[in-house]
Design a protein around this motif. Structure first.
Motif, short mmCIF file in Angstrom:
data_model
loop_
_atom_site.label_atom_id
_atom_site.label_comp_id
_atom_site.label_asym_id
_atom_site.label_seq_id
_atom_site.Cartn_x
_atom_site.Cartn_y
_atom_site.Cartn_z
N THR A 196 0.83 -1.20 0.00
CA THR A 196 0.00 0.00 0.00
C THR A 196 0.86 1.25 0.00
O THR A 196 0.67 2.17 -0.79
N LEU A 197 1.84 1.28 0.90
CA LEU A 197 2.70 2.46 0.98
C LEU A 197 3.51 2.61 -0.30
O LEU A 197 3.83 3.72 -0.72
N THR A 198 3.84 1.48 -0.92
CA THR A 198 4.59 1.56 -2.17
C THR A 198 3.77 2.27 -3.25
O THR A 198 4.28 3.11 -3.98
N LYS A 199 2.49 1.95 -3.31
CA LYS A 199 1.65 2.61 -4.32
C LYS A 199 1.59 4.12 -4.06
O LYS A 199 1.56 4.91 -4.99
N ALA A 220 -11.78 8.76 -9.86
CA ALA A 220 -11.71 7.30 -9.96
C ALA A 220 -13.10 6.78 -10.26
O ALA A 220 -14.09 7.51 -10.14
N ALA A 221 -13.18 5.51 -10.64
CA ALA A 221 -14.46 4.89 -10.97
C ALA A 221 -14.99 4.11 -9.76
O ALA A 221 -14.21 3.68 -8.89
N PRO A 222 -16.31 3.92 -9.68
CA PRO A 222 -16.87 3.17 -8.55
C PRO A 222 -16.34 1.75 -8.48
O PRO A 222 -16.02 1.15 -9.50
N SER A 230 -9.40 1.54 -6.60
CA SER A 230 -8.12 2.24 -6.72
C SER A 230 -7.21 1.66 -7.79
O SER A 230 -6.02 1.94 -7.81
N GLY A 231 -7.79 0.94 -8.73
CA GLY A 231 -7.00 0.40 -9.85
C GLY A 231 -6.75 1.41 -10.95
O GLY A 231 -5.81 1.24 -11.75
N VAL A 232 -7.57 2.45 -11.04
CA VAL A 232 -7.41 3.50 -12.04
C VAL A 232 -7.76 4.82 -11.37
O VAL A 232 -8.87 4.95 -10.85
N PHE A 233 -6.83 5.77 -11.32
CA PHE A 233 -7.19 7.07 -10.74
C PHE A 233 -6.32 8.20 -11.29
O PHE A 233 -5.19 7.99 -11.74
N VAL A 234 -6.91 9.39 -11.26
CA VAL A 234 -6.21 10.60 -11.69
C VAL A 234 -5.70 11.30 -10.43
O VAL A 234 -6.47 11.47 -9.47
N GLY A 271 -8.62 0.89 0.68
CA GLY A 271 -9.27 1.35 1.92
C GLY A 271 -8.67 2.66 2.40
O GLY A 271 -9.37 3.59 2.79
N LEU A 272 -7.35 2.73 2.35
CA LEU A 272 -6.66 3.95 2.77
C LEU A 272 -7.07 5.15 1.91
O LEU A 272 -7.43 6.21 2.42
N LEU A 273 -7.02 4.98 0.61
CA LEU A 273 -7.33 6.11 -0.29
C LEU A 273 -8.79 6.52 -0.15
O LEU A 273 -9.11 7.71 -0.20
#
Ligand code: UDP
Ligand code: MN
Length: 264
Positions: free
Chosen positions: A84-87, A123-125, A135-139, A166-168
């Motif tokens: 998670t932190l890596t992302k 992001a998409a739902p 969180s697989g696709v986001f601006v 969850g974090l985002l």
């Protein structure tokens, strides 16, 4: 080409690199006009870094342990949040003004440059709980300040699903109500295994999908592919339905035609 904007993905090991390579190649085939960036961790082998550098404009190593002290601290307090932190490292790419993050298990089916018209955080739902985003696709907009706020949030609150999503979602917690422009259409993050839960909708809208996301435990690289038939094999495809199989075949087509030759 816009050089201060980028598509970004992440691979923490050689297996996920296979996904990143296919994603990068799919962006190229659809004439992406932004830079292509892959974040890698030290576990990624040298041969794969060389191959990644033939598809991506930048291969950037991120290292949890050697980076700034606050990263180290956050990591030690929450070892469960490693990937998670890596992302979250994508927020440190401050040589870009705006980026689109794509998971390494996504595949681009047409040009998606228009995503750069959106702002952070778009992001998409999530198909499993549509008041949360997937969180697989986001601006996003790289910013060291946002990065450290995210790390602080991870340290203080953890993640309700143990992962970045969850974090985002708890950090960008007004996503579902504040600004409809930040709701990306589902066609930018179509989960390949959701297609059969509402099949009339898939029939109606599925053909306009722009990004397919192979979320969940069976990833494209886990299947067996028959290059003669251009299809994942029956035994390997398990319970995959027809739509999913077609996306898997597209993933494997790129892997076989464009990525394997780079590995020789
Ligand atoms: N990831 C990675 N190595 C791992 C797990 C995840 O590099 O061992 C990265 C990769 O970019 C991946 C993303 O983190 O696409 C999110 O994980 P995954 O796609 O497996 O989660 P899902 O979308 O299935 O929830
Ligand atoms: Mn994913």
């Amino acid at each position: 080409p816009v050089s201060d904007q980028a598509f970004v993905t992440l691979a923490t090991n050689d297996v996920y690199c296979q996904g990143a390579l296919v994603l990068g190649q799919s962006l190229r085939e659809h004439r992406a006009t932004r830079r292509l960036v892959v974040l890698v961790t030290p576990q990624v082998s040298n041969p794969l870094r060389v191959i990644l550098s033939r598809v991506f404009d930048e291969v950037i190593e991120v290292n949890l342990i050697d980076s700034a002290d606050y990263v180290h601290l956050a990591f030690l307090k929450r070892p469960d949040l490693g990937i998670t932190l890596t992302k979250l490292h994508c927020w440190t790419l401050t040589h870009y003004s705006k980026c689109v993050f794509l998971d390494a298990d996504t595949l681009v089916l047409s040009n998606i440059d228009e995503l750069f018209d959106r702002r952070e955080f778009s992001a998409a739902p999530d198909p499993g709980w549509p008041d949360c985003f997937n969180s697989g696709v986001f601006v996003f907009q790289p910013s060291l300040e946002t990065h450290s706020l995210l790390l602080q949030h991870a340290t203080d609150h953890g993640s309700f699903d143990g992962a970045d999503q969850g974090l985002l979602n708890s950090f960008f917690s007004n996503w579902s109500t504040a600004d409809i422009q930040k709701h990306l259409p589902f066609i930018y993050n179509l989960s390949s295994n959701t297609t059969y839960t509402y099949s009339p909708a898939f029939k109606q809208f599925g053909s306009s999908a722009k990004v397919v996301h192979f979320l969940g435990s069976s990833k494209p690289w886990n299947y067996k592919y028959n290059p003669q038939t251009g299809s994942v094999s029956e035994e390997g495809s398990g319970r995959a339905d027809q739509h999913q199989t077609s996306f898997l075949n597209q993933w494997w087509g790129i892997y076989h035609r464009r990525i394997l030759p780079l590995c020789e």
